[in-house]
Design a protein around this motif. Structure first.
Motif, PDB file in Angstrom:
ATOM      1  N   VAL A   1       0.738  -1.291   0.105  1.00 12.70           N
ATOM      2  CA  VAL A   1       0.047   0.004  -0.255  1.00 12.70           C
ATOM      3  C   VAL A   1       0.860   1.255  -0.003  1.00 12.70           C
ATOM      4  CG1 VAL A   1      -1.713   1.128   1.286  1.00 12.70           C
ATOM      5  CG2 VAL A   1      -1.871  -1.170   1.264  1.00 12.70           C
ATOM      6  N   ALA A   2       0.754   2.196  -1.072  1.00 11.89           N
ATOM      7  CA  ALA A   2       1.135   3.418  -1.058  1.00 11.89           C
ATOM      8  C   ALA A   2       0.452   4.546  -0.473  1.00 11.89           C
ATOM      9  CB  ALA A   2       1.847   3.966  -2.263  1.00 11.89           C
ATOM     10  N   TYR A   3       1.014   5.471   0.477  1.00 10.80           N
ATOM     11  CA  TYR A   3      -0.070   6.572   1.232  1.00 10.80           C
ATOM     12  C   TYR A   3       0.352   7.831   0.664  1.00 10.80           C
ATOM     13  CZ  TYR A   3      -1.281   2.567   4.337  1.00 10.80           C
ATOM     14  OH  TYR A   3      -2.063   1.721   4.998  1.00 10.80           O
ATOM     15  N   VAL A   4      -0.533   8.576   0.006  1.00 13.06           N
ATOM     16  CA  VAL A   4      -0.068   9.829  -0.444  1.00 13.06           C
ATOM     17  C   VAL A   4      -0.862  10.907   0.451  1.00 13.06           C
ATOM     18  CG1 VAL A   4      -0.084  11.285  -2.559  1.00 13.06           C
ATOM     19  CG2 VAL A   4       0.770   9.092  -2.800  1.00 13.06           C
ATOM     20  N   GLU A   5      -0.419  11.764   0.844  1.00 12.44           N
ATOM     21  CA  GLU A   5      -1.147  12.544   2.012  1.00 12.44           C
ATOM     22  C   GLU A   5      -0.941  14.207   1.428  1.00 12.44           C
ATOM     23  OE1 GLU A   5      -2.282  12.611   6.509  1.00 12.44           O
ATOM     24  OE2 GLU A   5      -0.158  13.077   6.136  1.00 12.44           O
ATOM     25  N   LEU A   6      -1.943  14.805   1.176  1.00 16.64           N
ATOM     26  CA  LEU A   6      -1.876  16.301   1.033  1.00 16.64           C
ATOM     27  C   LEU A   6      -1.691  16.894   2.197  1.00 16.64           C
ATOM     28  CD1 LEU A   6      -5.034  16.602  -1.395  1.00 16.64           C
ATOM     29  CD2 LEU A   6      -2.591  16.145  -2.012  1.00 16.64           C
ATOM     30  N   ASP A   7      -0.713  17.746   2.255  1.00 22.70           N
ATOM     31  CA  ASP A   7      -0.302  18.410   3.581  1.00 22.70           C
ATOM     32  C   ASP A   7      -0.213  20.101   3.474  1.00 22.70           C
ATOM     33  OD1 ASP A   7       0.342  18.949   6.143  1.00 22.70           O
ATOM     34  OD2 ASP A   7       2.316  17.866   6.208  1.00 22.70           O
ATOM     35  N   ASN A   8      -0.873  20.680   3.073  1.00 23.19           N
ATOM     36  CA  ASN A   8      -0.925  22.407   2.881  1.00 23.19           C
ATOM     37  C   ASN A   8      -1.966  22.973   3.674  1.00 23.19           C
ATOM     38  OD1 ASN A   8      -0.113  24.667   1.994  1.00 23.19           O
ATOM     39  ND2 ASN A   8      -1.747  24.493   0.031  1.00 23.19           N
ATOM     40  N   PRO A   9      -1.518  23.170   5.179  1.00 21.54           N
ATOM     41  CA  PRO A   9      -2.672  23.673   6.006  1.00 21.54           C
ATOM     42  C   PRO A   9      -2.818  25.099   5.591  1.00 21.54           C
ATOM     43  CG  PRO A   9      -0.360  23.464   6.970  1.00 21.54           C
ATOM     44  CD  PRO A   9      -0.271  22.797   5.768  1.00 21.54           C
ATOM     45  N   PRO A  10      -4.045  25.732   5.904  1.00 22.93           N
ATOM     46  CA  PRO A  10      -4.917  24.867   6.894  1.00 22.93           C
ATOM     47  C   PRO A  10      -6.187  23.713   5.859  1.00 22.93           C
ATOM     48  CG  PRO A  10      -6.025  27.018   6.478  1.00 22.93           C
ATOM     49  CD  PRO A  10      -4.636  26.910   5.614  1.00 22.93           C
ATOM     50  N   VAL A  11      -6.089  24.138   4.893  1.00 24.13           N
ATOM     51  CA  VAL A  11      -7.193  23.330   4.120  1.00 24.13           C
ATOM     52  C   VAL A  11      -6.732  22.494   3.068  1.00 24.13           C
ATOM     53  CG1 VAL A  11      -9.198  24.722   4.959  1.00 24.13           C
ATOM     54  CG2 VAL A  11      -8.100  25.557   2.833  1.00 24.13           C
ATOM     55  N   ASN A  12      -5.594  22.411   2.787  1.00 23.19           N
ATOM     56  CA  ASN A  12      -4.851  21.627   1.656  1.00 23.19           C
ATOM     57  C   ASN A  12      -5.106  22.009   0.220  1.00 23.19           C
ATOM     58  OD1 ASN A  12      -3.491  19.876   3.303  1.00 23.19           O
ATOM     59  ND2 ASN A  12      -5.572  18.534   3.644  1.00 23.19           N
ATOM     60  N   ALA A  13      -5.434  23.574   0.027  1.00 22.27           N
ATOM     61  CA  ALA A  13      -5.572  24.124  -1.058  1.00 22.27           C
ATOM     62  C   ALA A  13      -4.561  23.788  -1.934  1.00 22.27           C
ATOM     63  CB  ALA A  13      -5.315  25.731  -0.760  1.00 22.27           C
ATOM     64  N   ILE A  14      -5.071  23.466  -3.210  1.00 19.00           N
ATOM     65  CA  ILE A  14      -4.189  22.937  -4.221  1.00 19.00           C
ATOM     66  C   ILE A  14      -3.517  23.999  -5.063  1.00 19.00           C
ATOM     67  CG2 ILE A  14      -4.397  21.269  -6.236  1.00 19.00           C
ATOM     68  CD1 ILE A  14      -6.786  20.239  -5.354  1.00 19.00           C
ATOM     69  N   GLY A  15      -2.353  24.303  -4.493  1.00 18.43           N
ATOM     70  CA  GLY A  15      -1.458  25.328  -5.296  1.00 18.43           C
ATOM     71  C   GLY A  15      -0.271  24.432  -6.166  1.00 18.43           C
ATOM     72  N   LEU A  16       0.774  25.105  -6.478  1.00 15.60           N
ATOM     73  CA  LEU A  16       1.594  24.625  -7.259  1.00 15.60           C
ATOM     74  C   LEU A  16       2.536  23.650  -6.692  1.00 15.60           C
ATOM     75  CD1 LEU A  16       3.601  24.614  -9.779  1.00 15.60           C
ATOM     76  CD2 LEU A  16       4.883  26.568  -8.993  1.00 15.60           C
ATOM     77  N   SER A  17       2.565  23.757  -5.294  1.00 18.04           N
ATOM     78  CA  SER A  17       3.345  22.824  -4.462  1.00 18.04           C
ATOM     79  C   SER A  17       2.631  21.478  -4.244  1.00 18.04           C
ATOM     80  CB  SER A  17       3.767  23.554  -2.899  1.00 18.04           C
ATOM     81  OG  SER A  17       2.474  23.579  -2.512  1.00 18.04           O
ATOM     82  N   ILE A  18       1.321  21.613  -4.360  1.00 21.63           N
ATOM     83  CA  ILE A  18       0.570  20.546  -4.217  1.00 21.63           C
ATOM     84  C   ILE A  18       0.646  19.660  -5.628  1.00 21.63           C
ATOM     85  CG2 ILE A  18      -1.876  19.417  -4.245  1.00 21.63           C
ATOM     86  CD1 ILE A  18      -1.342  19.900  -1.427  1.00 21.63           C
ATOM     87  N   ARG A  19       0.442  20.305  -6.564  1.00 26.49           N
ATOM     88  CA  ARG A  19       0.485  19.597  -7.997  1.00 26.49           C
ATOM     89  C   ARG A  19       1.870  19.217  -8.319  1.00 26.49           C
ATOM     90  NH1 ARG A  19      -1.646  24.805  -9.092  1.00 26.49           N
ATOM     91  NH2 ARG A  19       0.057  25.215 -10.573  1.00 26.49           N
ATOM     92  N   GLN A  20       2.952  19.828  -8.153  1.00 22.19           N
ATOM     93  CA  GLN A  20       4.148  19.215  -8.130  1.00 22.19           C
ATOM     94  C   GLN A  20       4.445  17.884  -7.160  1.00 22.19           C
ATOM     95  OE1 GLN A  20       6.454  20.144 -10.612  1.00 22.19           O
ATOM     96  NE2 GLN A  20       7.193  18.214  -9.788  1.00 22.19           N
ATOM     97  N   GLY A  21       3.783  18.210  -6.129  1.00 24.33           N
ATOM     98  CA  GLY A  21       4.139  17.233  -5.031  1.00 24.33           C
ATOM     99  C   GLY A  21       3.542  15.641  -5.515  1.00 24.33           C
ATOM    100  N   LEU A  22       2.056  15.865  -6.137  1.00 25.83           N
ATOM    101  CA  LEU A  22       1.581  14.974  -6.694  1.00 25.83           C
ATOM    102  C   LEU A  22       2.078  14.171  -7.995  1.00 25.83           C
ATOM    103  CD1 LEU A  22      -2.238  16.170  -6.369  1.00 25.83           C
ATOM    104  CD2 LEU A  22      -1.284  14.235  -5.070  1.00 25.83           C
ATOM    105  N   MET A  23       2.786  15.007  -8.752  1.00 26.70           N
ATOM    106  CA  MET A  23       3.693  14.419  -9.600  1.00 26.70           C
ATOM    107  C   MET A  23       4.818  13.664  -9.253  1.00 26.70           C
ATOM    108  SD  MET A  23       2.440  14.856 -12.958  1.00 26.70           S
ATOM    109  CE  MET A  23       1.986  15.814 -14.098  1.00 26.70           C
TER     110      MET A  23
END
Length: 687
Positions: free
Chosen positions: A11-33
């Motif tokens: 099992v792979a666990y991928v967790e969004l961690d951009n407090p307070p509400v995990n808004a999807i900005g560049l860092s989230i998109r790059q992190g998912l890539m």
């Protein structure tokens, strides 16, 4: 890191961690890539569990990026790669999954929601459309009709509804555990939503969505463009429709409506106590007294009951007590009927309510809110009685709409405990709360006002003392300018239609018929002694009241209500007679001139209010006009719209009107200052 990833066995666990509400900005998109790159290198994985850290899965795109050029990686590419990943993805949704967060959920092969989750695509409320596949994947998953409803209104669904419509596969208390337990063989059989055929076309459903959007979001572009794209999912290949969706999203996000709606969104989020008040200690509110059980007092009392407080409503007689109790219980019953509360909630509210003519019942209240008749003598009497029975550190608040808070406070032995808390009717529904800072008001009293606003989930705006504070002062100028247009040649229905065309839900005369013409009449009489004799006075409203036309409550006002709302020729006769008395030759006045004149009148008055320090900023004026007075949200608020026009255009417009009436149309110093310095109204008031 904004995205963390790890593996435990298969099992792979991928967790969004951009407090307070995990808004999807560049860092989230790059992190998912980055996570996708890592997953591609890992062997023997049978699932990827995608979750959000904290109180949200992901609350949508970071709207602060919308004013800049899009930066790769783009969310549509991230999601498409998730869909095409050799390892199936499971969305474990706890909290909100909105906008881009919902689109991430749709990109997963299996979807689980916690009982308290909310999932949806609210992009149209920000003037855009889903830009990462929402208009194409959602209809393939839940069907055309449901997708039309969700996307064109922007309303999210709860977990139970998400399960019912097939948006999620299951609801579980522990979403991560449930994701770990999903059968591995089942996961391998689940298709990507992009690979499913589009839904069957239903022209009736599409047309119904268009009609509803035209009614609920009149003049807004995004809902109709979203409907276009959802309809396209029925016939166009996924990749073709995705290109159209992305182009539409990028086009809309730079438009005036999207900018205005973003401004309103961020202004509301920023509506908080001033920095200096954040360290001021305040008592824990448990008991609040409300003086006056009429329509306003009952609404305030119910709002307090909704916040879990014990409430005592004070009246002057047994009859008043009975009426107050009936008024509050009527609101409770209406909420119960609408399904906003259940029987247990209703009984709890009744149990926390006391109505009495004994002021001693308020002795242990930490706050009293006066909502009595709009009379200085009445209000002074109320506060004299309150200070006699309440603790010396209890805060005393007046809900006055126009009267001088400082004069009211002067009756108190300690005027520092007085603050204005101006609610808007109906007080349990309207979100705005003007917190009026008197010259003696203590920081403790102000801080308690902001604490109360937060507890009641209202939008607080700090206002200084003047006649009408921020909102009613602007409203008075709006009505005065409208009355001048009547005298010069317009009719009430012309003015109302023009302002509806501008974006208001109703025009000024329709609104006045609803509240009652006698209220504005009484306010004009209060101002008689101080009115500038050189200022044009229009007596049409006075003649209407003298004729017994008080609005809906008497069956006639600016309109006749004997059979719906209809134009009454008698009103035109009254207006024409007053024009003749004033020696005015009536002329045709078009809708564009009407709306421009009224908006410029409000902008000029608001600029004076900011210049005088009654309002702290242009943003605060926007909040007041949006949440208290029906200014169209898609225009961003009064002063945001003024900046769209530009200070130079505003100045030219007011100067042109000043040529015929220099007293009413004296240009605000703030407007001249903005033009001379080449700055916006927002910049002029941001210091």
């Amino acid at each position: 890191m904004s995205v963390t990833f790890r593996r435990e066995g298969p099992v792979a666990y991928v967790e969004l961690d951009n407090p307070p509400v995990n808004a999807i900005g560049l860092s989230i998109r790059q992190g998912l890539m980055d996570a996708l790159d890592w997953i591609a290198e890992e062997a023997h994985l049978d699932r990827v569990i995608l979750s959000g850290k904290g109180r949200a899965f992901a609350a949508g795109a970071d709207a602060r990026e919308f004013d800049a050029a899009p930066m790769p990686p783009h969310l549509p590419d991230v999601i498409r790669r998730m869909e095409q990943c050799d390892v199936p993805w499971i969305a474990a949704v706890d909290g909100v999954a909105l906008g881009g967060g919902c689109e991430l959920v749709l990109g997963c092969h299996y979807r689980i929601a916690a009982p308290g989750a909310l999932i949806g695509l609210p992009e149209v409320t920000l003037g855009v459309i889903p830009g990462a596949g929402g208009t194409q994947r959602l209809p393939r998953l839940v069907g055309l009709d449901t997708a039309l409803q969700m996307i064109s209104t922007g309303k999210p669904v709860n977990a139970a509804r998400a399960l019912e419509i097939g948006l999620v596969h299951e609801v579980a208390e522990d979403v991560n555990f449930a994701a770990e337990e999903v059968n591995a063989e089942l996961l391998t059989t689940l298709p990507a939503l992009a690979d499913l055929p589009g839904p069957e076309m239903d022209a009736n459903a599409v047309n119904a969505a268009r009609v509803n959007a035209s009614k609920k979001t009149a003049q807004q572009i995004a809902p109709q463009r979203a409907i276009d794209l959802i309809a396209a999912s029925c016939s166009e290949p996924f990749e073709t429709a995705m290109l159209k969706e992305r182009a539409t999203f990028l086009d809309l996000r730079q438009g005036d409506q999207a900018r205005a709606l973003r401004h309103a969104f961020f202004a509301e989020r920023a509506a908080k106590a001033p920095e200096r008040l954040k360290a001021v200690p305040t008592p824990e509110l448990t008991h609040v007294a409300v003086v006056g059980g009429g329509t306003m007092g009952a609404g305030i009392a119910y709002a307090l009951l909704n916040a879990g407080l014990r409430v005592t409503v004070l009246e002057t007689s047994a009859e008043g007590v009975e009426r107050a109790q009936a008024n509050v219980k009527k609101i409770i019953a209406a909420s119960l009927k609408r399904g906003l509360i259940n029987d247990a909630n209703a009984e709890d509210r009744r149990a926390r309510l006391v109505c009495s003519d004994d002021y001693g019942q308020a002795a242990d209240a930490q706050l009293a809110i006066e909502a009595a008749f709009e009379s200085m003598e009445v209000k002074k009497d109320v506060f004299t009685k309150l200070q006699a029975v309440m603790a010396p550190d209890a805060v005393l608040a007046t809900n006055t709409s126009y009267l001088d808070v400082d004069e009211i406070a002067a009756v108190l032995e300690d005027p520092t405990r007085m603050v204005g808390l101006h609610f808007f009717a109906p007080a349990h529904i309207m979100k705005l709360l003007e917190i009026v800072n008197g010259k003696a008001t203590s920081d403790a009293a102000l801080a308690l006002g902001f604490d109360l606003a937060k507890r009641l989930r209202k939008v607080p705006v700090l206002a200084g003392v003047c006649d009408g504070f921020i909102g009613n002062r602007i409203l008075a100028r709006y009505r005065e300018a409208a009355d001048s247009l009547l005298l010069d040649g317009a009719l009430p229905q012309d003015v109302d239609a023009a302002m509806r065309g501008f974006g208001y839900a109703m025009g000024p005369y329709e609104a006045q018929d609803l509240s009652g013409l006698d209220i504005a009449f009484a306010n004009r009489r209060r101002q008689d002694a101080t009115r500038d004799p050189n200022r044009r006075y229009v007596a049409i409203g006075d003649k209407m009241v003298e004729a017994g036309r008080l609005g809906r409550k008497t069956g006639s006002g600016w309109y006749d209500y004997s059979d719906g709302q209809t134009v009454d020729p008698k009103v035109a006769e009254i207006i024409a007679a007053e024009s003749a008395v004033a020696g005015v030759k009536r002329r045709e006045i078009g809708a564009e001139e009407i709306s421009r004149t009224l908006v410029l009148a409000m902008i000029n008055e608001a600029a004076d209010i900011i210049h005088e320090g009654v309002a702290q900023s242009a943003r605060d004026v926007d909040l007041v006009t949006l949440f208290g007075y029906g200014f169209p949200r898609w225009r961003g608020g009064l002063m945001h719209y003024a900046d769209v026009l530009g200070p130079k255009t505003v100045l030219q417009g007011i100067e042109a009107l000043s040529a015929n009436d220099p007293v009413a149309w004296t240009v605000s110093p703030l407007i001249r200052d903005c033009v001379e310095r080449g700055i916006s109204f927002a910049e002029a008031s941001s210091a």
